[in-house]
Write an enzyme that holds these catalytic residues in place. Structure first.
Site, PDB file in Angstrom:
ATOM      1  N   GLY A 106       0.778  -1.236   0.000  1.00  0.00           N
ATOM      2  CA  GLY A 106       0.000   0.000   0.000  1.00  0.00           C
ATOM      3  C   GLY A 106       0.809   1.285   0.000  1.00  0.00           C
ATOM      4  O   GLY A 106       0.294   2.354  -0.318  1.00  0.00           O
ATOM      5  N   ASP A 129      -4.703   1.529  11.087  1.00  0.00           N
ATOM      6  CA  ASP A 129      -6.119   1.276  11.370  1.00  0.00           C
ATOM      7  C   ASP A 129      -6.224   0.612  12.742  1.00  0.00           C
ATOM      8  O   ASP A 129      -6.176   1.282  13.769  1.00  0.00           O
ATOM      9  CB  ASP A 129      -6.677   0.406  10.229  1.00  0.00           C
ATOM     10  CG  ASP A 129      -8.175   0.194  10.305  1.00  0.00           C
ATOM     11  OD1 ASP A 129      -8.823   0.758  11.199  1.00  0.00           O
ATOM     12  OD2 ASP A 129      -8.721  -0.565   9.487  1.00  0.00           O
ATOM     13  N   LYS A 187      -6.816   6.136  11.238  1.00  0.00           N
ATOM     14  CA  LYS A 187      -8.177   6.139  11.770  1.00  0.00           C
ATOM     15  C   LYS A 187      -8.032   5.989  13.275  1.00  0.00           C
ATOM     16  O   LYS A 187      -7.657   4.927  13.755  1.00  0.00           O
ATOM     17  CB  LYS A 187      -8.955   4.952  11.207  1.00  0.00           C
ATOM     18  CG  LYS A 187      -9.293   5.064   9.741  1.00  0.00           C
ATOM     19  CD  LYS A 187     -10.074   3.846   9.313  1.00  0.00           C
ATOM     20  CE  LYS A 187     -10.437   3.931   7.857  1.00  0.00           C
ATOM     21  NZ  LYS A 187     -11.105   2.705   7.397  1.00  0.00           N
ATOM     22  N   PHE A 193     -14.186   3.049   4.018  1.00  0.00           N
ATOM     23  CA  PHE A 193     -13.317   2.170   3.234  1.00  0.00           C
ATOM     24  C   PHE A 193     -12.720   3.000   2.101  1.00  0.00           C
ATOM     25  O   PHE A 193     -13.418   3.386   1.168  1.00  0.00           O
ATOM     26  CB  PHE A 193     -14.105   0.983   2.685  1.00  0.00           C
ATOM     27  CG  PHE A 193     -13.202  -0.094   2.167  1.00  0.00           C
ATOM     28  CD1 PHE A 193     -12.976  -1.244   2.903  1.00  0.00           C
ATOM     29  CD2 PHE A 193     -12.531   0.063   0.956  1.00  0.00           C
ATOM     30  CE1 PHE A 193     -12.109  -2.226   2.428  1.00  0.00           C
ATOM     31  CE2 PHE A 193     -11.666  -0.906   0.482  1.00  0.00           C
ATOM     32  CZ  PHE A 193     -11.464  -2.058   1.222  1.00  0.00           C
ATOM     33  N   VAL A 194     -11.428   3.275   2.222  1.00  0.00           N
ATOM     34  CA  VAL A 194     -10.796   4.170   1.248  1.00  0.00           C
ATOM     35  C   VAL A 194      -9.867   3.412   0.304  1.00  0.00           C
ATOM     36  O   VAL A 194      -9.251   2.407   0.684  1.00  0.00           O
ATOM     37  CB  VAL A 194     -10.024   5.314   1.948  1.00  0.00           C
ATOM     38  CG1 VAL A 194     -10.973   6.311   2.570  1.00  0.00           C
ATOM     39  CG2 VAL A 194      -9.041   4.773   2.980  1.00  0.00           C
ATOM     40  N   ASP A 249      -5.800  -0.323  -1.756  1.00  0.00           N
ATOM     41  CA  ASP A 249      -6.553  -1.173  -2.670  1.00  0.00           C
ATOM     42  C   ASP A 249      -7.866  -1.673  -2.073  1.00  0.00           C
ATOM     43  O   ASP A 249      -8.096  -1.606  -0.861  1.00  0.00           O
ATOM     44  CB  ASP A 249      -5.725  -2.407  -3.031  1.00  0.00           C
ATOM     45  CG  ASP A 249      -5.664  -3.411  -1.870  1.00  0.00           C
ATOM     46  OD1 ASP A 249      -5.365  -2.997  -0.738  1.00  0.00           O
ATOM     47  OD2 ASP A 249      -5.945  -4.605  -2.096  1.00  0.00           O
ATOM     48  N   ARG A 286      -5.322   0.812  -6.679  1.00  0.00           N
ATOM     49  CA  ARG A 286      -4.102   1.396  -6.106  1.00  0.00           C
ATOM     50  C   ARG A 286      -3.614   2.579  -6.945  1.00  0.00           C
ATOM     51  O   ARG A 286      -2.930   3.462  -6.442  1.00  0.00           O
ATOM     52  CB  ARG A 286      -2.987   0.350  -6.021  1.00  0.00           C
ATOM     53  CG  ARG A 286      -3.238  -0.773  -5.011  1.00  0.00           C
ATOM     54  CD  ARG A 286      -1.929  -1.491  -4.702  1.00  0.00           C
ATOM     55  NE  ARG A 286      -2.104  -2.805  -4.099  1.00  0.00           N
ATOM     56  CZ  ARG A 286      -2.237  -3.016  -2.786  1.00  0.00           C
ATOM     57  NH1 ARG A 286      -2.241  -2.015  -1.949  1.00  0.00           N
ATOM     58  NH2 ARG A 286      -2.364  -4.253  -2.332  1.00  0.00           N
TER      59      ARG A 286
HETATM   60  C1  PRP Z   1      -3.263  -2.522   4.997  1.00  0.00           C
HETATM   61  C2  PRP Z   1      -2.379  -1.291   5.107  1.00  0.00           C
HETATM   62  C3  PRP Z   1      -1.720  -1.420   6.455  1.00  0.00           C
HETATM   63  C4  PRP Z   1      -2.694  -2.262   7.251  1.00  0.00           C
HETATM   64  C5  PRP Z   1      -3.352  -1.399   8.269  1.00  0.00           C
HETATM   65  O1  PRP Z   1      -2.496  -3.562   4.521  1.00  0.00           O
HETATM   66  O2  PRP Z   1      -1.435  -1.238   4.074  1.00  0.00           O
HETATM   67  O3  PRP Z   1      -0.467  -2.055   6.388  1.00  0.00           O
HETATM   68  O4  PRP Z   1      -3.682  -2.781   6.339  1.00  0.00           O
HETATM   69  O5  PRP Z   1      -4.314  -2.106   8.984  1.00  0.00           O
HETATM   70  P1  PRP Z   1      -4.183  -2.442  10.525  1.00  0.00           P
HETATM   71  O6  PRP Z   1      -3.713  -1.190  11.213  1.00  0.00           O
HETATM   72  O7  PRP Z   1      -5.597  -2.793  10.894  1.00  0.00           O
HETATM   73  O8  PRP Z   1      -3.224  -3.573  10.686  1.00  0.00           O
HETATM   74  P2  PRP Z   1      -3.067  -4.833   3.748  1.00  0.00           P
HETATM   75  O9  PRP Z   1      -2.945  -6.011   4.628  1.00  0.00           O
HETATM   76  O10 PRP Z   1      -4.431  -4.526   3.202  1.00  0.00           O
HETATM   77  O11 PRP Z   1      -1.997  -5.032   2.601  1.00  0.00           O
HETATM   78  P3  PRP Z   1      -1.572  -4.056   1.401  1.00  0.00           P
HETATM   79  O12 PRP Z   1      -0.677  -2.986   1.975  1.00  0.00           O
HETATM   80  O13 PRP Z   1      -0.842  -4.952   0.479  1.00  0.00           O
HETATM   81  O14 PRP Z   1      -2.829  -3.468   0.803  1.00  0.00           O
END
Ligand code: PRP
Length: 225
Positions: free
Chosen positions: A62, A120, A148, A169-170, A176, A182
């Protein structure tokens, strides 16, 4: 550091580019605002790490757009490394973190700044920080583009925050939904109906729903509107 800008969802929602109107309900943070804030974050990082040899550790995937913009404003000596971590893997077990890539650089005794797109629940960063702390860096800080506040289940704090956002949900600017969106240049709110168990299929004119087999990551599903 100055107060973190809090982003509220505008009711206008009229700024969504035509091509994305079937997917994105509203633009939460437009391109220009992202650019200004990323530049300000970079200035702050530059000042704080002046004279140091920084190791910047970005979490895949991300961070890709945020990272690319951020580092091009930095003139510090820095080295870049990546940790691959995802809140879902081949399976769909909610909340299960899977590490897909480990660090290459030796960070012992180094100043390390972890970069992520969104904070998050804090589960991802908590695990990553534990791993990094065990490697005995000289210092360890966190920079996130979005956070958040009300959703934390782990006591993780970021030292540099781009924007505080509501629990929506952004997607876009690296974030993504089922690996899509993305590449949007802005941060937008996904149409809630696209999250209702339907697979998103992109077409030249936008996207459409196609059947009941949507792939949800545990973390992202929790960020539903
Ligand atoms: C998303 C984002 C953060 C994580 C945050 O990663 O990139 O790393 O979630 O969420 P949390 O604070 O609840 O742990 P994701 O697992 O969706 O992978 P990505 O980065 O490949 O999209």
């Amino acid at each position: 550091m100055k107060a973190v800008p809090v982003v509220a969802l505008s009711r206008r929602g009229g700024l969504v580019p035509r091509v994305w109107r079937r997917d994105v309900a509203a633009v939460l943070i437009p391109e220009e605002r992202l650019a200004r804030r990323v530049r300000a974050l970079a200035r702050r990082i530059q000042k704080d790490y002046q004279g140091r040899d920084l190791v910047l550790v970005a979490l895949l995937s991300g961070t890709l757009v945020f990272l690319a913009d951020l580092i091009r404003h930095l003139t510090l000596p820095l080295r870049l490394d990546f940790i691959g971590v995802s809140s879902y893997g081949a399976g769909t077990v909610p909340g299960r973190l899977v590490f897909t890539k480990e660090l290459k650089l030796d960070v012992a005794g180094r100043d390390v700044l972890v970069v992520d797109d969104i904070l998050d629940t804090g589960r991802t960063l908590r695990r990553v920080l534990e791993k990094l702390e065990a490697l005995r860096p000289r210092s360890l800080r966190v920079c996130v583009l979005l956070e958040k506040k009300g959703r934390r289940v782990e006591p993780v704090k970021a030292d540099y925050v781009g924007f505080e956002i509501p629990d929506l949900f952004v997607v876009g600017y690296g974030l993504d939904y089922a690996e899509r969106y993305r590449h949007l240049p802005f941060v937008g709110v996904l149409h809630p109906q696209l999250l209702d168990g339907a697979e998103v299929v992109e077409t030249e004119r936008g996207s459409a729903r196609n059947g009941p087999a949507a792939r949800h990551s545990a973390g992202r599903t929790a960020r539903r509107v």
